[in-house]
Design an enzyme around this catalytic site. Structure first.
Site: not given
Length: 618
Positions: A286, A288, A469, A506, A200
């Site tokens: 899946d 993803i 994120d 995140h 971050s």
């Protein structure tokens, strides 16, 4: 100042200790301190106070402060300084790590173990800093505090120009330099290899260091970096204003109440709709979306239409857990397209469509919903991170000069976000003033694409980023990497590699393969010290059962093929994982990293210089 040993003495000193090493080799049996831990309190260094040096089990813990001062610019005349902590192992193996910070910093990790959690235990010296200011009067640095609830809260420090610079870049450089001096004195040897690792704002710290101080670190790991944080701050305001149009009530500060705009069941519908459009694009259903570049608005829009209440094929009851209202879908399209001014000029990036918009309860993390909405609301209180942490940073840190606001109330930080003007206020991330000679983009951003000094000194850079994120656009870091690659004669992979992580919240969490920090650490040390560049980094998922329901809104193959309790590879951008067609889908060995054939252009790659100045048409 006690004499510090120079690099030319390293080989001779190690030889006297019986270690057979080269000038850049690590001492195989480690090095013991040449002085007691407590003796470090008497060490004199420029503009530095060592406040304590405490022997703990297996290491010496040093806490100090650099450039301590009383601000004349801050109306409160608070005390400022770069607080730091350094842990020195009883047996040192030549490596040093600087840990990046987080958020607006202001809190010293007084006992740093390492960003991956294993470094100190493996014989590394590890340091951390507080970003040049403190939020807690009972901290270990010296009992001062730089917060004022009536003037910016925890972002109050930004009223002081030097504190802004310390937060942006100076704290890391000064702490790392000071830590290396202490290491040299304590062990009688200079640091052999230096690293920085953070997520971050800490990821931003790492990228800033590679660009501003290319001599400082041999290896850099930047995770979910806020490399263009002031621009991302514009997106925070944009998102909340868009969501605010859906609000039907006010919070305690008289601002739109956001949690009711997208309850958790609605975010689950959005995740299912995005997966229905894009999950199969990588060859495996899946849960993803590995082929995120191919998941364009042209593919997602029809899926969202089919989930529209009343006109689609998934029911007609708003907030019933099967469909989204048309205003909700319009809001998502506007948010994912990214912020623009009234002339339609881009102010930040667009976003990749990603299933991580919903955070399953069994896979928690600070994902899209926590940053933008929060779905377990406190009555009448907005608790989205954009409206708490972000609401303080936007007026105080990202605007120049800072706009001083109270934390709460009808004219507080939330009100600033909801009334932010994208024509008049957005350009102020570039403003300089007599009292503030650096704009927020000057002291914070890491958008440079000329990394020749870092490459020339042999530095290596690994960046890992969520696809989306909720606070930093994965499309933005991917675009920066491509532009940097062009600037570096299309040879970026010689020294810098990007790894993208779908679904990850995140800095970790979410329905994703998010456990890879130690493998990332090994990858950077192998690359720096042995010349072995990472072709893939194996990541693990720690869920014992699939975080996705086995049916209902989701294709049954989603739960069946999700890598529960297993591993997947993270691939060097722009390559993506591709299932080989046989074997467990929870085993990284059954996936290859392949080129998906992404070509610049389309709605994931616009003509843009990524400087946020609003000179690129949406």
């Amino acid at each position: 100042m006690k004499r510090l040993f120079l690099a030319s003495t390293i080989v001779a000193t190690w030889a006297s200790l019986g270690a057979q090493v080269s000038a850049r080799g690590l001492p195989p049996s480690g090095v013991a301190p040449r002085a007691s831990c407590t003796a470090l309190t008497g060490l004199t260094l420029p503009n530095t106070q060592i406040l304590s040096a405490t022997q703990k089990s297996g290491y010496c813990n040093v806490v100090g402060i650099i450039n301590k001062r009383v601000s004349t610019q801050d109306p409160d005349h608070f005390t400022y300084g770069i607080g730091f902590a350094l842990n020195l192992p009883n047996t040192w193996h030549g490596r040093f790590e600087m840990m990046g910070g987080g958020g607006t910093d202001g809190s010293l990790n007084a006992d740093p173990q390492g960003a991956a959690g294993v470094e100190l235990g493996e014989g590394w010296a590890v340091a951390a800093d507080d970003g040049g200011h403190e939020d807690n009067a009972t901290n270990a640095v010296g009992g001062y505090q730089d917060d004022d609830a009536n003037a910016g809260g925890s972002a109050h420090f930004a009223i002081d120009a030097q504190a802004r610079s310390d937060y942006g870049y100076n704290g890391i450089e000064k702490t790392a330099t000071t830590a290396k001096q202490i290491i040299s004195y304590f062990y009688g040897l200079d640091t052999v290899y230096s690293y920085i690792m953070g997520c971050s704002n800490g990821g931003r710290d790492a990228m800033v260091a590679s660009q501003r101080s290319p001599w400082l670190f041999d290896g850099v790991i930047s995770q979910n970096p806020g490399f263009n944080l002031p621009q991302a701050g514009l997106a925070e305001a944009w998102n909340e204003q868009v969501l605010g149009t859906l609000s039907t009530s006010k919070d305690v500060n008289g601002q739109p109440f956001i949690p009711d705009t997208f309850p958790v069941q609605d975010l689950q519908v959005a995740s299912a709709a995005i997966l229905s459009a894009c999950d199969a694009l990588d060859g495996l259903v899946d849960g993803i979306i590995d082929n995120y570049h191919a998941c364009t608005a042209k593919k997602v829009t029809p899926a969202l239409a089919s989930y529209t209440c009343g006109t689609g094929s998934h029911g007609s009851t708003p907030h019933g857990g099967t469909c989204l209202t048309k205003p909700q879908i319009d809001a998502l399209k506007k948010i994912y397209a990214g912020p623009v001014n009234s002339r339609g000029e881009r102010l930040y990036s667009n976003w990749f469509w990603d299933a991580g918009i919903w955070t399953p309860p069994t896979a928690p993390g600070a994902g899209w919903q926590l940053w933008n909405v929060v779905t377990a609301p406190v009555p009448s209180v907005n608790t989205a991170i954009n409206l708490t942490l972000g609401a303080g940073a936007l007026p105080m840190i990202f605007q120049t000069p800072p706009v001083v606001t109270p934390v709460n109330g009808p004219n507080g930080q939330e009100a600033f976000v909801f009334h932010f003007n994208f024509d008049a206020d957005a350009p102020k991330i570039f403003t300089r003033a007599k009292a503030y000679p650096e704009s927020s983009m000057d002291f914070m951003a890491a958008i440079a694409t000329d990394l020749r000094p870092f490459r020339a000194r042999g530095g290596k850079l690994i960046i890992s980023s969520s696809v989306n994120d909720g606070i930093f656009s994965g499309a933005a870091i991917a675009r920066w990497y491509r532009k940097m690659n062009q600037r570096m004669d299309n040879r970026a992979t010689d020294f810098a590699r990007l790894f993208m992580v779908p679904n990850m919240a995140h800095c970790g969490g979410g329905a994703a393969t998010t456990s890879f920090a130690t493998n990332e650490l090994k990858a950077i040390t192998d690359w720096v010290e042995n010349g072995i560049a990472p072709e893939r980094i194996v990541a693990a998922n720690t869920n014992t059962t699939s975080p996705y329901p086995a049916g209902g809104l989701f294709d049954p193959r989603v739960a069946m093929n999700f890598p529960t309790g297993g591993t997947r590879p993270l691939c060097v951008y722009p390559k993506i994982p591709s299932y080989k067609g046989s074997g467990l889908t929870s085993d990284a060995a059954n996936f290859a990293c392949v080129d998906p054939g992404f070509k610049p252009g389309g709605d994931h790659d616009f003509h843009d210089d990524d400087d946020g100045r609003g000179d690129d048409r949406h």
